[in-house]
Design a protein around this motif. Structure first.
Motif, mmCIF file in Angstrom:
data_model
loop_
_atom_site.group_PDB
_atom_site.id
_atom_site.type_symbol
_atom_site.label_atom_id
_atom_site.label_comp_id
_atom_site.label_asym_id
_atom_site.label_seq_id
_atom_site.Cartn_x
_atom_site.Cartn_y
_atom_site.Cartn_z
ATOM 1 N N VAL A 174 0.849 -1.190 0.000
ATOM 2 C CA VAL A 174 0.000 0.000 0.000
ATOM 3 C C VAL A 174 0.884 1.238 0.000
ATOM 4 C CG1 VAL A 174 -1.886 1.215 1.143
ATOM 5 C CG2 VAL A 174 -1.693 -1.280 1.371
ATOM 6 N N GLY A 175 0.617 2.154 -0.926
ATOM 7 C CA GLY A 175 1.406 3.381 -0.948
ATOM 8 C C GLY A 175 1.086 4.204 -2.178
ATOM 9 N N LYS A 213 6.334 0.324 -5.874
ATOM 10 C CA LYS A 213 5.493 -0.857 -5.633
ATOM 11 C C LYS A 213 5.515 -1.824 -6.804
ATOM 12 C CE LYS A 213 1.620 1.248 -4.929
ATOM 13 N NZ LYS A 213 2.107 2.598 -5.308
ATOM 14 N N ASN A 270 -2.823 1.940 -4.423
ATOM 15 C CA ASN A 270 -2.539 3.292 -3.943
ATOM 16 C C ASN A 270 -3.728 3.864 -3.169
ATOM 17 O OD1 ASN A 270 -4.260 3.636 -6.099
ATOM 18 N ND2 ASN A 270 -3.221 5.453 -6.893
ATOM 19 N N ASP A 317 -6.351 3.366 0.311
ATOM 20 C CA ASP A 317 -6.441 2.724 1.620
ATOM 21 C C ASP A 317 -7.618 1.749 1.650
ATOM 22 O OD1 ASP A 317 -7.095 3.349 4.974
ATOM 23 O OD2 ASP A 317 -5.112 2.771 4.234
ATOM 24 N N LYS A 365 3.109 -1.105 4.191
ATOM 25 C CA LYS A 365 2.755 0.247 3.799
ATOM 26 C C LYS A 365 4.026 1.037 3.480
ATOM 27 C CE LYS A 365 -1.662 0.503 6.198
ATOM 28 N NZ LYS A 365 -2.556 1.308 7.069
ATOM 29 N N THR A 373 5.815 4.642 2.323
ATOM 30 C CA THR A 373 5.639 6.083 2.372
ATOM 31 C C THR A 373 6.907 6.759 1.851
ATOM 32 O OG1 THR A 373 6.490 6.210 4.655
ATOM 33 C CG2 THR A 373 4.108 5.947 4.383
#
Length: 283
Positions: A132-133, A139, A231, A233, A262, A264
């Motif tokens: 997730v990001g 990714k 991308n 949530d 996750k 960032t």
């Protein structure tokens, strides 16, 4: 009987006598190469001769000789099998983690976890992975590098963007091949789904998106591994798929026992972009 003579008087050498032992050796040589062909082992007579000569010259043991004989064709077969798995995986980019800029987002990309995922132990355990990001954090590269590592280890892999996956299943619904397509995807050892939530318009064009994802994960959960990069949530998945109850069921199956990573940080692509220089040379 007179010897055959060379026109200038020199005697022409005779062919070596074909003794019973020589004939038997040649016959056995031919039998061995024929039997290797029957077993699907691509070994030429010349390669067999080279291995036999090496065994005599180096006094190889039986096992050493057998290894010398079979190592090269075995490696060639493994390479062909790997090449086939890589083709069938349909990667957009054939990449590895070598050269990945870990320092750029050192606090936001967990190197240790990513490298552990690349060992593919999660595939052996039939677990799922969710990356997730925001866009530009790497990714897709991580996802495909993990997939390539899985191919090297002998797993059957398929990479697809969410848009391509939905297109395939929408076409299968239209031509009546949905069950067959679902079975094919269900049998893959590792399914990589990239760009989930990336293009809302693409999702809206596929009215059966929520059903497709639910059926797909229901067929794979506990049996095979799925790795997904997104991308958005988790709380936005229901809105993206357009069917909150099915989206919740899909998410429950995906996250059950999954590795959730996750990411960032700053976008690699934005960092690499060059500023546009005006005609007067000013930035």
């Amino acid at each position: 009987m007179a010897d055959r003579s060379h026109p200038r008087g020199r005697t022409t050498p005779k062919d070596p006598p074909r003794t019973t032992e020589t004939v038997a050796r040649r016959s056995l040589h031919d039998d061995v190469t024929a039997e290797l062909r029957t077993l699907g082992i691509a070994l030429t007579p010349a390669a067999l001769d080279a291995a036999l000569s090496a065994a005599e010259r180096e006094s190889l043991s039986h096992l050493e000789f057998l290894h010398r004989l079979l190592a090269e064709p075995a490696e060639a077969r493994r390479q062909r099998a790997l090449d086939r798995r890589l083709r069938e995986a349909k990667f957009r980019e054939l990449t590895t983690l070598e050269g990945f800029d870990w320092a750029f987002n050192a606090k936001g990309v967990d190197r240790q976890t990513v490298e552990q995922l690349a060992t593919c132990d999660f595939v052996r355990r039939r677990e799922n992975v969710i990356l997730v990001g925001q866009t530009g954090l790497g990714k897709s590269r991580i996802l495909q590098a993990i997939g390539r590592a899985a191919c090297v280890l002998g797993y059957r892999v398929r990479y697809a963007t969410s848009a391509k996956l939905l297109q395939d299943f929408t076409a299968a619904l239209a031509d009546g091949s949905f069950t067959r397509t679902l079975d094919a995807y269900a049998r893959l050892d590792l399914l990589l789904i990239d760009e989930f939530g990336f293009d809302r318009l693409e999702r809206e064009a596929q009215a059966q998106a929520s059903t497709v994802y639910y059926r797909l994960l229901d067929a794979r959960t506990g049996r095979r591994s799925t790795a997904l990069a997104t991308n958005i949530d988790f709380k936005a998945w229901g809105d993206y798929l357009g069917d909150p109850p099915l989206a919740t069921a899909f998410l429950d199956r995906l996250v059950d026992g999954a590795v959730i990573l996750k990411l960032t940080g700053r976008s690699y692509r934005a960092h690499r972009a060059r500023p546009i220089v005006g005609a007067d040379g000013a930035d």
